[in-house]
Design an enzyme around this catalytic site. Structure first.
Site, PDB file in Angstrom:
ATOM      1  N   HIS A 162      -2.841 -14.164  -2.217  1.00  0.00           N
ATOM      2  CA  HIS A 162      -1.506 -14.703  -1.951  1.00  0.00           C
ATOM      3  C   HIS A 162      -1.359 -15.086  -0.476  1.00  0.00           C
ATOM      4  CE1 HIS A 162      -0.463 -10.842  -0.225  1.00  0.00           C
ATOM      5  NE2 HIS A 162      -0.696 -10.225  -1.367  1.00  0.00           N
ATOM      6  N   HIS A 171      -2.379 -12.595   2.221  1.00  0.00           N
ATOM      7  CA  HIS A 171      -3.819 -12.524   2.468  1.00  0.00           C
ATOM      8  C   HIS A 171      -4.232 -13.667   3.378  1.00  0.00           C
ATOM      9  CE1 HIS A 171      -3.906 -10.577  -1.732  1.00  0.00           C
ATOM     10  NE2 HIS A 171      -4.056  -9.612  -0.858  1.00  0.00           N
ATOM     11  N   CYS A 229       1.887   7.499 -10.510  1.00  0.00           N
ATOM     12  CA  CYS A 229       2.112   6.066 -10.764  1.00  0.00           C
ATOM     13  C   CYS A 229       0.776   5.349 -10.654  1.00  0.00           C
ATOM     14  CB  CYS A 229       3.114   5.465  -9.781  1.00  0.00           C
ATOM     15  SG  CYS A 229       3.255   3.666  -9.979  1.00  0.00           S
ATOM     16  N   CYS A 262       0.749   2.541  -7.989  1.00  0.00           N
ATOM     17  CA  CYS A 262       0.565   3.025  -6.614  1.00  0.00           C
ATOM     18  C   CYS A 262      -0.772   3.738  -6.452  1.00  0.00           C
ATOM     19  CB  CYS A 262       1.657   4.015  -6.216  1.00  0.00           C
ATOM     20  SG  CYS A 262       3.317   3.364  -6.237  1.00  0.00           S
ATOM     21  N   CYS A 264       9.137   4.461 -10.715  1.00  0.00           N
ATOM     22  CA  CYS A 264       8.587   4.168  -9.392  1.00  0.00           C
ATOM     23  C   CYS A 264       9.367   2.994  -8.788  1.00  0.00           C
ATOM     24  CB  CYS A 264       7.113   3.794  -9.503  1.00  0.00           C
ATOM     25  SG  CYS A 264       6.499   3.008  -8.002  1.00  0.00           S
ATOM     26  N   HIS A 306       7.161  -0.202  -8.585  1.00  0.00           N
ATOM     27  CA  HIS A 306       6.593  -0.803  -9.779  1.00  0.00           C
ATOM     28  C   HIS A 306       7.532  -0.862 -10.973  1.00  0.00           C
ATOM     29  CE1 HIS A 306       3.030   0.126  -7.336  1.00  0.00           C
ATOM     30  NE2 HIS A 306       2.639  -1.032  -7.801  1.00  0.00           N
ATOM     31  N   LYS A 329      11.930 -11.083   0.943  1.00  0.00           N
ATOM     32  CA  LYS A 329      10.577 -10.764   0.526  1.00  0.00           C
ATOM     33  C   LYS A 329      10.230 -11.598  -0.705  1.00  0.00           C
ATOM     34  CE  LYS A 329       7.746  -6.716  -0.387  1.00  0.00           C
ATOM     35  NZ  LYS A 329       7.648  -5.250  -0.414  1.00  0.00           N
ATOM     36  N   LYS A 359       8.474 -12.688  -7.691  1.00  0.00           N
ATOM     37  CA  LYS A 359       8.544 -13.592  -8.850  1.00  0.00           C
ATOM     38  C   LYS A 359       9.974 -13.706  -9.360  1.00  0.00           C
ATOM     39  CE  LYS A 359       3.839 -13.395 -10.564  1.00  0.00           C
ATOM     40  NZ  LYS A 359       2.980 -12.280 -10.946  1.00  0.00           N
TER      41      LYS A 359
HETATM   42 ZN    ZN Z   1       4.278   2.696  -8.149  1.00  0.00          ZN
END
Ligand code: ZN
Length: 480
Positions: A19, A22, A129, A132, A146, A149, A298, A301
């Protein structure tokens, strides 16, 4: 600088496509590497990138795609290699953590920490998780899920190995105290200090039955490395840890680039591991900012503000995207990626300023039939001014301030454009000697602008250099 310079990015996790974050990290590291290769000689700089290929997430993702795990990681690792090629990231090593060499050396690293008394076994139960790849506390949960996530963690009860992170608090705080400029930006120093002060021992292994895709713990085939503990060791292994002591001493310690979500791992966990294994602390920690969506939020999607580096490359070309990421995006703080800024910056700095000056100087030197590129024959006052801007740009590069260095180069090109407007070398009342002096001065300036921009836009600069030397008229940067 008498020592060699080693620079490394973090290793992206191969469970998804590269992305824009990176892209930022890779081109920043590439620019630093290129700058120092020019300055110190390419044999004195070593630039490492690579991919992190273990862990539960990868194991599950490979199953979802119905691929053998090795095939899955090969596929995504290749995507990152292609990505580097596309964005002109010229690494010396592309490190992969699924290789046999890495497994062996990571186990060596483990043994060193174990011999030092920093690894112990303990029963642990809690909520895990998978996203994570860690146990998360009740306090961290939001509505039982989480927060990163949005998934409910699994309950797990297992015996794992732990690393005595808490034993390194004082050591690391003293290290920061005697090296207050080790971390860039310095504004993050307080955050790092509090991370270190609160550091608890961490679990560094998982049961193999839960995670068949991992490195075996030395002398305990039922356990595998926790993915982070294995991946972090790459920074030292890439320059000889576990295989070549002499090489390791030559290159280690180095400069590490990483993103804002990685300070705990780079500045605390990895530094404790280094101390435990008897290696020097990292020479420099560079925490780049986050690339935000054009709305300043930030990228996600759900918000629909994700920018793909591949789309941008297709639309503008790799060097234009590089130029914007390195000059328009702040090097050390979060900043939004705005296409209109990319276009404006490209047009004003490259097309109108640098490109235009290059074109005018070559064109005039040809029509006026004067000699340029005689750098030992530059007017003293002009040279002093140009050299002082050059020194300022270099000193910014030396401090890894890429965006500020780029701005300085733009000022240099701007000085050249103001000078040509003021001196009017096209004026028919000037003698040939006068015209020659002006254009020769400017060729000296252009040569410096080209070399200072080379780490950022290498291909355009190589074309510019050739055009200036051969006095061949070109339009280097077409306006967008
Ligand atoms: Zn997580």
């Amino acid at each position: 600088m008498d020592k060699k310079l080693y620079i490394t990015t973090t290793l992206p996790y191969v469970n998804a496509e590269p992305h824009i974050g990176h892209a930022l990290e890779f081109v920043q590291a590439d620019t630093i590497s290129r700058y120092f290769k020019i300055k110190l000689g390419s044999e004195n700089v070593f630039f490492n990138v690579g991919t992190d290929e273990h862990g539960q997430k990868i194991f599950r993702k490979a199953k979802e795609e119905c691929l053998e795990i090795q095939d899955f990681v090969d596929k995504y690792s290749q995507r990152f290699k292609d990505f580097c090629k596309l964005f002109l990231v010229e690494y010396d090593s592309f490190y992969r953590t699924s290789t046999k060499e890495h497994h062996k050396a990571a186990q060596e690293f483990w043994k060193k920490c174990q011999d030092n008394g920093d690894i112990y076994k303990k029963r642990y139960s809690g909520r895990y998780c998978v996203g994570c790849e860690r146990f998360i506390t009740e306090k961290e949960l939001v509505d039982g899920k989480c927060p990163d996530h949005g998934t409910e963690p699994e309950f797990r009860d297992e015996e794992n190995y732990f690393f005595k992170l808490s034993g390194y608090r004082d050591h690391l705080l003293n290290w920061l105290k005697s090296n207050p400029d080790i971390l860039k930006p310095v504004s993050k120093l307080e955050e790092l200090k509090s991370i270190i002060s609160e550091a608890e021992d961490i679990s560094i292994s998982r049961l193999r039955e839960n995670l068949p895709w991992g490195i075996e713990v030395p002398n305990d085939p039922e356990q595998v490395f926790y993915v982070w503990f294995d991946a972090l060791t790459n920074y030292a292994i890439a320059v000889g840890f576990g295989s070549d002591e002499k090489r390791l001493n030559e290159w280690w310690p180095g400069i590490q680039l990483f993103g804002p979500d990685n300070l705990r791992f780079q500045g605390c966990i990895w530094q404790s591991m280094l101390a435990s294994a008897g290696l020097s602390q990292t020479a420099k920690l560079l925490e780049h900012g986050m690339v935000l969506g054009s709305d300043g939020r930030k990228m996600s999607k759900t918000l629909g503000n994700v920018i793909s580096p591949f789309d941008q490359e297709e639309k503008y070309g790799a060097e234009v995207v590089r130029f914007y990421l390195l000059s328009g995006i702040s090097t050390y703080s979060d900043s939004p990626y705005k296409e209109e800024d990319l276009v404006n910056m490209y047009n004003s700095r490259l097309a109108n300023n640098f490109g235009n000056l290059l074109n005018r100087v070559i064109h005039l030197s040809n029509t006026k039939e004067v000699n340029i590129n005689r750098y030992d024959d530059v007017e003293e006052d002009f040279k002093t001014k140009v050299d002082s801007l050059k020194d300022e740009a270099e000193s910014l590069y030396d401090q890894y301030e890429i965006a500020l260095a780029s701005e300085k180069v733009d000022m240099l090109a701007d000085f050249g454009n103001k000078y040509i407007t003021e001196k009017e070398p096209w004026n028919k009342n000037l003698t040939k000697e006068e015209v020659e002096k002006i254009l020769n001065n400017l060729s000296y300036l252009l040569n410096i602008v080209i070399s200072l921009y080379t780490p950022i836009i290498p291909n355009s600069c190589s074309k510019a250099s050739k055009a200036l030397n051969d006095r061949e008229s070109i339009i280097l940067f077409n306006k967008i």
